[in-house]
Design a protein around this motif. Structure first.
Motif, PDB file in Angstrom:
ATOM      1  N   SER A  44     -27.239 -44.046  -7.474  1.00  0.00           N
ATOM      2  CA  SER A  44     -26.562 -43.597  -8.702  1.00  0.00           C
ATOM      3  C   SER A  44     -25.102 -43.203  -8.521  1.00  0.00           C
ATOM      4  CB  SER A  44     -27.337 -42.433  -9.327  1.00  0.00           C
ATOM      5  OG  SER A  44     -28.608 -42.859  -9.786  1.00  0.00           O
ATOM      6  N   PRO A  45     -24.733 -42.480  -7.430  1.00  0.00           N
ATOM      7  CA  PRO A  45     -23.315 -42.082  -7.287  1.00  0.00           C
ATOM      8  C   PRO A  45     -22.319 -43.233  -7.292  1.00  0.00           C
ATOM      9  CG  PRO A  45     -24.680 -40.818  -5.791  1.00  0.00           C
ATOM     10  CD  PRO A  45     -25.571 -41.862  -6.389  1.00  0.00           C
ATOM     11  N   PHE A  46     -22.753 -44.432  -6.919  1.00  0.00           N
ATOM     12  CA  PHE A  46     -21.840 -45.573  -6.911  1.00  0.00           C
ATOM     13  C   PHE A  46     -21.429 -45.973  -8.334  1.00  0.00           C
ATOM     14  CE2 PHE A  46     -24.137 -46.077  -2.869  1.00  0.00           C
ATOM     15  CZ  PHE A  46     -23.058 -46.165  -1.992  1.00  0.00           C
ATOM     16  N   PHE A  47     -22.151 -45.488  -9.345  1.00  0.00           N
ATOM     17  CA  PHE A  47     -21.849 -45.831 -10.724  1.00  0.00           C
ATOM     18  C   PHE A  47     -21.250 -44.655 -11.506  1.00  0.00           C
ATOM     19  CE2 PHE A  47     -25.324 -48.519  -9.261  1.00  0.00           C
ATOM     20  CZ  PHE A  47     -24.860 -49.788  -9.599  1.00  0.00           C
ATOM     21  N   LEU A  81     -40.152 -43.961  -3.132  1.00  0.00           N
ATOM     22  CA  LEU A  81     -39.127 -44.957  -2.816  1.00  0.00           C
ATOM     23  C   LEU A  81     -38.196 -45.176  -4.005  1.00  0.00           C
ATOM     24  CD1 LEU A  81     -38.145 -46.921  -0.652  1.00  0.00           C
ATOM     25  CD2 LEU A  81     -39.641 -48.652  -1.642  1.00  0.00           C
ATOM     26  N   VAL A  82     -38.769 -45.288  -5.203  1.00  0.00           N
ATOM     27  CA  VAL A  82     -37.958 -45.460  -6.420  1.00  0.00           C
ATOM     28  C   VAL A  82     -37.068 -44.249  -6.629  1.00  0.00           C
ATOM     29  CG1 VAL A  82     -38.071 -45.564  -8.940  1.00  0.00           C
ATOM     30  CG2 VAL A  82     -39.534 -47.048  -7.569  1.00  0.00           C
ATOM     31  N   LEU A  83     -37.630 -43.062  -6.461  1.00  0.00           N
ATOM     32  CA  LEU A  83     -36.872 -41.831  -6.666  1.00  0.00           C
ATOM     33  C   LEU A  83     -35.735 -41.709  -5.661  1.00  0.00           C
ATOM     34  CD1 LEU A  83     -36.912 -39.382  -8.526  1.00  0.00           C
ATOM     35  CD2 LEU A  83     -38.465 -38.256  -6.915  1.00  0.00           C
ATOM     36  N   ALA A  84     -36.030 -41.987  -4.383  1.00  0.00           N
ATOM     37  CA  ALA A  84     -34.996 -41.915  -3.344  1.00  0.00           C
ATOM     38  C   ALA A  84     -33.902 -42.947  -3.581  1.00  0.00           C
ATOM     39  CB  ALA A  84     -35.638 -42.128  -1.974  1.00  0.00           C
ATOM     40  N   ALA A  85     -34.286 -44.152  -4.014  1.00  0.00           N
ATOM     41  CA  ALA A  85     -33.303 -45.207  -4.283  1.00  0.00           C
ATOM     42  C   ALA A  85     -32.378 -44.805  -5.438  1.00  0.00           C
ATOM     43  CB  ALA A  85     -34.021 -46.514  -4.603  1.00  0.00           C
TER      44      ALA A  85
END
Length: 319
Positions: free
Chosen positions: A21-24, A12-16
């Motif tokens: 990340s692309p939004f930043f 879940l952490v990895l998928a999140a």
């Protein structure tokens, strides 16, 4: 409320992280950096299975990455295979070679095993460098398009090259992490962790030490091969450097830096070591020195790796 298992929380952490990340990203260039982190993450996940689970060391795993990379370059030319099938071919060749080579060298221990695996990696590098008629030698060779991005475009999903490789390698990393995490608590995973603790004790309770060491070596070779294939397809070019000694050292360093006993930790290490050279460009003349200093400090003050040490510190505070 249902409590997440360790495996579910990690995925879940990895998928999140992959999704958010692309939004930043300040520019499209960072999609390429992200994809490179994911490719390295696949390779170090294999190192986690070999080193973190089974307690074995390999300094020649870049050789398998080279096999995967050159399979994607040569199989379409000489065998007429689609590049996607060439990934499978490269993984199969790497698994077969790991099985054949692993049987004798895994009888060695400690630095003897490390040196033997290093020799294997150097031999693969030399073959790729010297067989100029087939591999084009040190000049490298072009790799054909995977073709999947064009297919997605026909279906109405128009991604840039960077966005496509970010999403595709991110998906491959999630699959690789899921397989490694499932292995951890399986009977095979428990056997691997037993021989990591003590080969003598594991043998005493009935673990076939030779079988499970070889199994870990073959699985990790497949991970390295797939990472090499994805790197070659993303760059559309490959040279023998992908199988070089320094690439093997980078794989091991990434895993150890983040925490070789943890899939998420090793991927975290891959991210740090991939991003660090980008961050240190302001110290262009001292980049290698700064990189080495950071690694030394981590090994001295956080010997179990960055992520496990950070998590342990926070848990200690909570307690």
């Amino acid at each position: 409320m249902m409590k997440l298992t360790s495996k579910q929380a990690t995925l879940l952490v990895l998928a999140a992280l992959i999704a958010i990340s692309p939004f930043f990203f300040p520019s499209g260039y960072y999609f390429r950096i992200g994809a490179l982190i994911f490719v390295n993450g696949i390779a170090v996940t294999g190192i986690v299975i070999l080193t973190g689970y089974a307690g074995q060391i390999s300094l020649g795993h870049a050789g398998f990455a080279g096999i995967g990379a050159y399979a994607c370059a040569l199989a379409p030319i000489y065998l007429g295979l689609h590049p996607g099938l060439a990934i499978v071919l490269g993984a199969a060749i790497s698994a077969a070679l790991a099985y054949l080579v692993g049987r004798p060298i895994l009888q060695l221990r400690g630095y003897y095993l490390g040196v033997a695996s290093l020799g294997m990696g150097i031999l693969i590098f030399m073959v790729l460098s010297n067989e100029r008629q087939i591999t084009k030698g040190p000049d490298g060779i072009d790799v054909p398009e995977l073709g999947l991005r064009a297919l997605l475009k026909d279906w109405g999903l128009n991604l840039t090259n960077g966005e496509f490789w970010y999403a595709f390698t991110g998906l491959c990393l999630l699959i690789g992490a899921w397989i490694a995490l499932n292995l951890y608590n399986s009977p095979s995973g428990r056997a691997l962790r037993a021989l990591h603790g003590s080969e003598i004790a594991a043998r005493t309770v009935g673990v076939d030490v030779a079988k499970y060491k070889l199994q870990a070596f073959v699985i990790s070779a497949v991970y390295a091969s797939v990472s090499g294939s994805l790197l070659a397809l993303q760059n559309k070019f490959v040279s023998p450097d992908v199988a070089g000694y320094m690439h093997s050292i980078e794989m091991v360093t990434m895993a150890v830096l983040g925490g070789a006993g943890s899939v998420l930790g090793a991927i975290f290490g891959a991210g740090i070591l991939t991003l660090l050279p980008q961050a240190l460009t302001v110290f262009a003349e001292y980049e290698q020195l700064m990189l080495g200093l950071v690694m030394i400090l981590v090994m001295i003050f956080m010997p179990q790796g960055l992520l496990p040490s950070i998590l342990r510190k926070f848990r200690g505070k909570d307690e």
